[in-house]
Enzyme design. Structure first.
Site, PDB file in Angstrom:
ATOM      1  N   TYR A 102       0.833  -1.207   0.000  1.00  0.00           N
ATOM      2  CA  TYR A 102       0.000   0.000   0.000  1.00  0.00           C
ATOM      3  C   TYR A 102       0.864   1.252   0.000  1.00  0.00           C
ATOM      4  CZ  TYR A 102      -3.285   3.562   1.675  1.00  0.00           C
ATOM      5  OH  TYR A 102      -4.040   4.700   1.818  1.00  0.00           O
ATOM      6  N   THR A 162     -13.036   8.014   9.237  1.00  0.00           N
ATOM      7  CA  THR A 162     -14.170   7.321   8.636  1.00  0.00           C
ATOM      8  C   THR A 162     -14.623   6.232   9.600  1.00  0.00           C
ATOM      9  OG1 THR A 162     -12.781   5.682   7.540  1.00  0.00           O
ATOM     10  CG2 THR A 162     -13.228   7.724   6.337  1.00  0.00           C
TER      11      THR A 162
END
Length: 256
Positions: free
Chosen positions: A163, A198
């Site tokens: 990532y 989030t």
């Protein structure tokens, strides 16, 4: 609905495409553009979350966004979805390359197949989305492309090397494409968000210890929420930032 934040006349009726727009930061982008009066489309694979977002926006008496189910690792499907959006709404002049997945993984467990899948999930689709929208932006006289990087590799975060590698590459993609597309009036910028709260981040990784360390690292002692990033997206998409390109915009509360 917009509280005390800016409205951008140049965004009204503009055609905006957001990848990964069903939930989290992406859903906030879709919401904020809809409130600006833009014609918004978004791509995702989360059908139920996409339907819920559309219902929420209709309760605000906003035009429903155009949703298309699309696996962004399938490049022909991505290209077809972008062409369909343009056919229904008109030439796309704002692209928000938002979609990503920050799944944690140990470097010792990474296989070639997993590495390639992470590149496809976090990097490859950004380039091919740019490639697909560039001709219509050129014909329209310009446009704004906003790529999403990550604070993770800047902060030397471990535990997800595929990532962080992909997100580091997004910055190189941004710089190179800004140079290539600039003569056509197309701006390309990259947003580097800090730790945005989030629901996924809260559920998976936010502990009291992690929050304490985060706020100690930030100059501003407040947790970031999706709207903090989306408001930067709006500005970069609007004509107010017309001479801003090839830049990295950090929204992290002063952490880096």
């Amino acid at each position: 609905m917009t509280d005390n934040f800016a409205l951008y006349p140049s965004l009204r009726d503009s055609v905006v495409l957001v990848t990964g727009g069903a939930s989290g930061i992406g859903a906030e982008h879709v919401t904020q553009f809809a409130r600006q009066g833009a014609k918004v489309a978004f791509l995702d694979i989360a059908d139920s979350e996409s339907a819920a977002l559309t219902r929420t926006l209709t309760t605000e008496h906003l035009p429903p966004p155009l949703y298309r189910h699309c696996d962004l690792t399938d490049i022909p499907a991505l290209q077809a979805a972008i062409a369909e959006v343009a056919k229904q709404l008109g030439p796309i002049t704002v692209l928000v390359n938002n979609a990503a997945n920050d799944q944690r993984h140990d470097y010792e467990d990474v296989t070639v197949a997993f590495w390639d899948e992470r590149m496809a999930t976090n990097l490859r689709h950004q380039f091919f989305a740019i490639q697909a929208v560039a001709p219509m932006m050129r014909a329209a006289g310009g446009g704004s492309i906003i790529n999403f990087g990550s604070i993770s590799w800047h902060a030397s975060q471990g535990g997800m090397p595929a990532y962080t590698t992909a997100k580091a590459a997004v910055e190189g993609l941004t710089k190179g494409m800004a140079r290539d597309l600039g003569p056509d009036g197309i701006r390309v910028n990259c947003i580097i968000p800090g730790w945005i709260m989030t629901q996924r981040q809260i559920d998976l990784w936010l502990t009291q210890e992690a929050e304490t360390k985060l706020l100690a690292a930030q100059c501003l002692k407040t947790k970031l929420v999706p709207a903090d990033v989306s408001r930067m997206v709006l500005w970069l998409a609007s004509d107010d930032s017309r001479m801003c390109s090839s830049q990295l915009w950090v929204v992290d509360g002063g952490r880096l």
